[in-house]
Enzyme design. Structure first.
Site, short mmCIF file in Angstrom:
data_model
loop_
_atom_site.label_atom_id
_atom_site.label_comp_id
_atom_site.label_asym_id
_atom_site.label_seq_id
_atom_site.Cartn_x
_atom_site.Cartn_y
_atom_site.Cartn_z
N LYS A 1 -6.00 11.28 0.12
CA LYS A 1 -6.28 10.46 1.30
C LYS A 1 -6.04 11.28 2.57
O LYS A 1 -6.85 11.25 3.50
CB LYS A 1 -5.41 9.19 1.32
CG LYS A 1 -5.94 8.09 0.41
CD LYS A 1 -5.30 6.74 0.74
CE LYS A 1 -5.98 5.61 -0.05
NZ LYS A 1 -5.49 4.28 0.30
N ASP B 1 -8.14 1.74 5.19
CA ASP B 1 -7.78 1.55 3.79
C ASP B 1 -8.39 0.21 3.39
O ASP B 1 -8.62 -0.64 4.24
CB ASP B 1 -6.25 1.52 3.69
CG ASP B 1 -5.78 0.93 2.38
OD1 ASP B 1 -6.20 1.45 1.34
OD2 ASP B 1 -5.00 -0.04 2.40
P1 ADP Z 1 -5.77 1.25 -2.20
O1 ADP Z 1 -6.22 2.54 -1.62
O2 ADP Z 1 -6.92 0.35 -2.45
O3 ADP Z 1 -4.69 0.61 -1.40
P2 ADP Z 1 -3.99 2.47 -4.18
O4 ADP Z 1 -4.19 3.90 -3.86
O5 ADP Z 1 -2.69 1.87 -3.84
O6 ADP Z 1 -5.19 1.57 -3.66
O7 ADP Z 1 -4.17 2.31 -5.72
C1 ADP Z 1 -5.28 2.86 -6.35
C2 ADP Z 1 -5.39 2.32 -7.73
O8 ADP Z 1 -4.26 2.70 -8.50
C3 ADP Z 1 -5.42 0.82 -7.79
O9 ADP Z 1 -6.70 0.30 -7.58
C4 ADP Z 1 -4.93 0.58 -9.20
O10 ADP Z 1 -5.98 0.79 -10.09
C5 ADP Z 1 -3.90 1.67 -9.39
N1 ADP Z 1 -2.56 1.19 -9.05
C6 ADP Z 1 -1.80 1.51 -7.99
N2 ADP Z 1 -0.62 0.89 -8.01
C7 ADP Z 1 -0.63 0.10 -9.11
C8 ADP Z 1 0.30 -0.82 -9.70
N3 ADP Z 1 1.49 -1.08 -9.17
N4 ADP Z 1 -0.08 -1.42 -10.83
C9 ADP Z 1 -1.25 -1.16 -11.37
N5 ADP Z 1 -2.17 -0.32 -10.88
C10 ADP Z 1 -1.86 0.30 -9.78
MG MG Z 2 -3.69 -0.51 0.64
#
Ligand code: ADP
Ligand code: MG
Length: 673
Positions: free
Chosen positions: A547, A369
């Site tokens: 995922k 990730d």
């Molecule tokens: P990663 O795989 O990089 O850990 P996530 O799947 O958690 O990312 O999140 C994907 C996208 O969803 C983030 O890049 C953001 O754009 C949006 N996102 C997720 N959670 C939040 C939040 N709490 N506030 C704002 N945007 C969010």
């Molecule tokens: Mg993460």
């Protein structure tokens, strides 16, 4: 799935201790007591064995001296009786237990061997002609006690390291205090306190929901995997996992007790997780036991039938049983497991599922990730771009910060910190909901508000993306603030790549393992990070359920796949992977879904894990081969198969062989580095 090992029966236990959780015997305490017991019995028996050896006619004949006085045989019998009942007690108790359970095992074998030797020798000492087996009896018990003591000691060491490690896992509670909240250690929460629980977090206390709605995963307590819907007035139990809502809980049962019981449950769950090799060794030991018992009686019967006297037949039978004791085999795997657990624990690698740990030796692909795993996950706000000019920057920030109070995502932390720095106070939020992989939503000042990913916005208002395309193109993480379904602002954040990530990726590639990256973040950020780290391929803008699908995809291509992640959104993927690895600083749900937890948050521990898994496996194999080969040779020799060529294995030499093979197995295990 293998993750739910050992959940059975926990409900009962938990309920039993619910009213007054006073006494909590940790698994370590139990092992400590056992270790002490074996040590005492071993030392006493060892001390008594010295005069037993000195008084034994066979030893005297061997060393060519004579020590005989009136009553010396009675003294010999007396000393041996103490050794048999005191030193042999664990085996006799074990023998009874195994027979009750109808599971004859090693204890049965040892128990029968020493009992036959003892009662036959007693008869010889007082009533019938023949030779005694007193010194063989004593040495056998001493060797067996030593083996069990060493085993207990190494398991104890591993279990202590494990407890320390589990306690080191992040265990904060968000204590609600005048409008906002502060993070405290869970043991500091008092009854009556109000705590905030965000999505993906473990409920830190037993209590009642006073605000918010959510569903909770209670499988760790009830064994029921279906999420349970909860609303204000409903009870929640410490240790369960809050899934999608953000709730405020009035604490009832709190503090050290609930916290400690969680630690203990986790450690016990880990210890119950059995490895394949362990199962295999256990099954082999059981068969060897049956074979040894059969061979013992057969040996006795055959020699008698051939016309040899009882003493000779019995000597052969006892030798067979002594020598065939699959002790080395019984220790071969547990000792390596104990040693490898201790090593991994002291390196900050918490193995929750041993089978998955063993699988790690065959890994051919590792999927990381991005946010919080390869990067630090400390997102700082770089700029706020207001789209709807009727709103000010502070106004936009207030809406965003209000919503992000309920989120555990690193983006939320970044926005909240920035708001605080700018002196912006978050407002109250109604109908809050986390949308994993997309963002958060809720009602602020009566208006429906959201903070969401570019992907979400692109589907609804693609023009907006073009307007702020500049910051997106720079490879920054960008989120949009929406009001009543319209994007009103964009917030750009940046994250720092962990220094250790570069090394981790390089080392995995050296090992011939493919390295992929999987992120919910936008394509530009993903491309930049992948390029900088030398990652083979990446998947961006992936939603949480996708995922898991990506992992299935990689697996379908024939890769033995590990997933390394930290977030709520990674939990399904961690479950789907052959080896799910959570970063210790990550969310509780990620930790709960993982097979292995990297407590030090260091991605370099991934190649370390693979190496340790490989070394552990080869040690296990060496030990198993050694222990079985020894038995395959020794049993026929002891039975007298080589009698025709004039070779007869004396029981003494048999006992020596057996203890040597045990010692070799133990030393070999301890050589694991
Ligand atoms: P990663 O795989 O990089 O850990 P996530 O799947 O958690 O990312 O999140 C994907 C996208 O969803 C983030 O890049 C953001 O754009 C949006 N996102 C997720 N959670 C939040 C939040 N709490 N506030 C704002 N945007 C969010
Ligand atoms: Mg993460």
């Amino acid at each position: 799935m293998s993750h739910h090992h050992g959940h059975e029966g926990r409900h009962e236990k938990r309920r039993g201790s619910h009213g007054h959780r006073v006494h909590l015997a940790s698994p370590g305490e139990h092992h400590r007591a056992m270790t002490e017991e074996y040590k005492r019995r071993f030392l006493v028996s060892l001390l008594l064995t010295v005069p037993i050896l000195a008084l034994s006619p066979e030893v005297q004949g061997f060393l060519d001296y004579s020590l005989r006085f009136p009553g010396s045989i009675v003294l010999l019998w007396l000393l041996s009786t103490i050794v048999y009942f005191y030193g042999g007690r664990p085996f006799l108790v074990g023998l009874i237990g195994e027979i009750r359970r109808r599971e004859p095992g090693m204890m049965t074998l040892v128990g029968i061997a020493i009992s036959v030797a003892y009662f036959y020798s007693t008869a010889v000492a007082f009533f019938i002609p023949g030779r005694t087996f007193f010194w063989e009896l004593a040495t056998l018990i001493v060797v067996m006690l030593l083996g069990h003591w060493v085993e207990m000691k190494s398991i104890l060491g591993a279990s202590r390291a494990l407890e320390k490690l589990v306690e080191a896992l992040p265990t904060t509670a968000h204590l609600v205090k005048n409008g906002g909240y502060v993070d405290v250690h869970v043991s500091e929460v008092k009854p009556g306190d109000l705590v905030l629980v965000k999505p993906g977090e473990r409920v830190p206390v037993d209590g009642v929901i006073v605000d918010g709605m959510t569903s909770v995963d209670e499988s760790m307590i009830t064994g029921e995997s279906k999420p349970v819907y909860k609303k204000p007035g409903d009870e929640v139990i410490a240790g369960t996992i809050n899934l999608d809502g953000s709730i405020k809980v009035r604490a009832k049962g709190v503090g050290r007790d609930t916290y400690l019981s969680q630690v203990i449950e986790l450690v016990q769950q880990i210890q119950r997780s059995r490895s394949r090799a362990q199962d295999l060794a256990n099954r082999a030991a059981k068969w060897l036991t049956l074979i040894a018992l059969g061979a013992g009686s057969a040996t006795f019967a055959i020699w008698l039938a051939l016309g040899f006297d009882t003493v000779f037949a019995l000597e052969r039978a006892v030798t067979v049983m002594v020598i065939a004791c699959p002790h080395a085999l019984g220790l071969a795997v547990p000792l390596v497991v104990a040693r490898s657990s201790a090593i991994s624990a002291s390196n900050g690698i918490l193995v929750r599922n041993r089978r998955a740990f063993e699988r790690a030796k065959d890994l051919s692909a590792v999927v990381f990730d991005k946010t919080g795993t390869l990067t630090k996950g400390e997102l700082g706000v770089e700029s706020v771009i207001v789209i709807d000019k009727r709103l000010g920057e502070e106004e936009v920030l207030r809406i965003a910060a209000s919503l992000e109070q309920g989120s555990e995502h690193p983006i939320a932390k970044g926005i909240l910190e920035y708001a605080e720095k700018r002196g912006v106070k978050p407002a109250r939020v109604e109908e809050f909901r986390a949308l994993p992989g997309i963002g958060v939503e809720g009602r602020v000042d009566g208006l429906k508000a959201m903070v969401v990913s570019p992907g979400y916005v692109a589907e609804r208002s693609p023009r907006t993306l073009e307007e702020v395309g500049g910051v997106l193109g720079e490879g920054k993480t960008v989120v949009f603030v929406m009001l009543d379904g319209r994007p009103v602002a964009a917030i750009a954040l940046s994250d720092v790549i962990r220094e250790e990530s570069r090394e981790a990726v390089a080392r995995l590639k050296e090992m011939g393992i493919k390295v992929f990256m999987l992120t919910g973040d936008n394509r530009h950020v993903a491309a930049r990070v992948a390029r900088e780290l030398g990652i083979d391929d990446f998947y961006a803008e992936v939603l949480p359920h996708e995922k898991a699908a990506v992992i299935e995809d990689v697996k379908a291509k024939g890769y033995v796949t590990a997933m390394v992640g930290d977030g709520v959104n990674d939990a399904p993927a961690l479950m789907a992977a052959d080896v799910g690895i959570a970063i210790g600083a990550g969310t509780d749900i990620a930790i709960e879904s993982a097979d292995v937890v990297l407590v030090k948050n260091d991605p370099r521990d991934v190649p370390k894990l693979v190496e340790l898994s490989k070394k552990t496996y080869s040690k296990m194999r060496q030990n198993l081969v050694w222990a079985t080969a020894y038995n395959a040779f020794a049993i026929p020799a002891a039975a007298g198969a080589l009698y025709t060529i004039g070779f007869l294995l004396p029981p003494a030499l048999g006992a020596l062989f057996m203890s040597m093979s045990t010692v070799i197995v133990a030393i070999n295990a301890s050589l694991l580095k």
